[in-house]
Scaffold this motif. Structure first.
Motif, short mmCIF file in Angstrom:
data_model
loop_
_atom_site.label_atom_id
_atom_site.label_comp_id
_atom_site.label_asym_id
_atom_site.label_seq_id
_atom_site.Cartn_x
_atom_site.Cartn_y
_atom_site.Cartn_z
N UNK A 80 3.93 5.28 -0.08
CA UNK A 80 3.87 3.82 -0.07
C UNK A 80 3.12 3.28 -1.27
N UNK A 81 2.07 3.96 -1.70
CA UNK A 81 1.33 3.54 -2.90
C UNK A 81 2.24 3.62 -4.13
N UNK A 82 2.98 4.72 -4.26
CA UNK A 82 3.88 4.88 -5.41
C UNK A 82 5.01 3.85 -5.37
N UNK A 83 5.58 3.63 -4.20
CA UNK A 83 6.67 2.67 -4.06
C UNK A 83 6.19 1.26 -4.37
N UNK A 84 5.01 0.90 -3.92
CA UNK A 84 4.46 -0.43 -4.20
C UNK A 84 4.27 -0.63 -5.70
N UNK A 85 3.78 0.39 -6.38
CA UNK A 85 3.59 0.28 -7.83
C UNK A 85 4.92 0.15 -8.57
N UNK A 86 5.89 0.94 -8.18
CA UNK A 86 7.20 0.92 -8.85
C UNK A 86 7.90 -0.42 -8.66
N UNK A 87 7.91 -0.93 -7.43
CA UNK A 87 8.59 -2.20 -7.19
C UNK A 87 7.82 -3.37 -7.79
#
Length: 106
Positions: A80-87
């Protein structure tokens, strides 16, 4: 006694919020600019709001990434941390493009 969502529920919420914010921003901005191409300010404000939603998801997932317990929960939080940063980065690029290139080219 207050109700508090489980760690897994919070991790899934943090995982689902950024793609939802990006999709809503992408499709909503497209529909808005097709109707009113002079609504650049609304698009920029919408982009910043979408980035704040990604930051909220990051804030939800960040403390959960080191949680001890079921193995899936910390991995969901890290994802979720990685997805939040990417989006958030994708929304930032789209917002910058909107502020640089005028949508009313005809």
């Amino acid at each position: 006694m207050s109700w508090r969502p489980t760690i897994r529920a919070r991790a899934w919420l943090a995982l689902v919020l950024p793609p939802g914010a990006w999709f809503t921003f992408q499709q909503g901005l497209s529909a808005l600019l097709h109707v009113r191409c002079d609504a650049t300010f609304i698009g920029i404000a919408w982009g910043l709001t979408s980035i704040l939603i990604c930051a909220l998801a990051l804030r939800i997932a960040w403390p959960l990434r080191r949680h001890q317990g079921a193995l899936a929960n910390p991995w969901l939080a890290r994802l979720a941390v990685a997805v939040a940063a990417i989006f958030a980065l994708a929304i930032l690029f789209q917002t910058l493009a909107l502020s640089i290139v005028p949508p009313c080219i005809a």
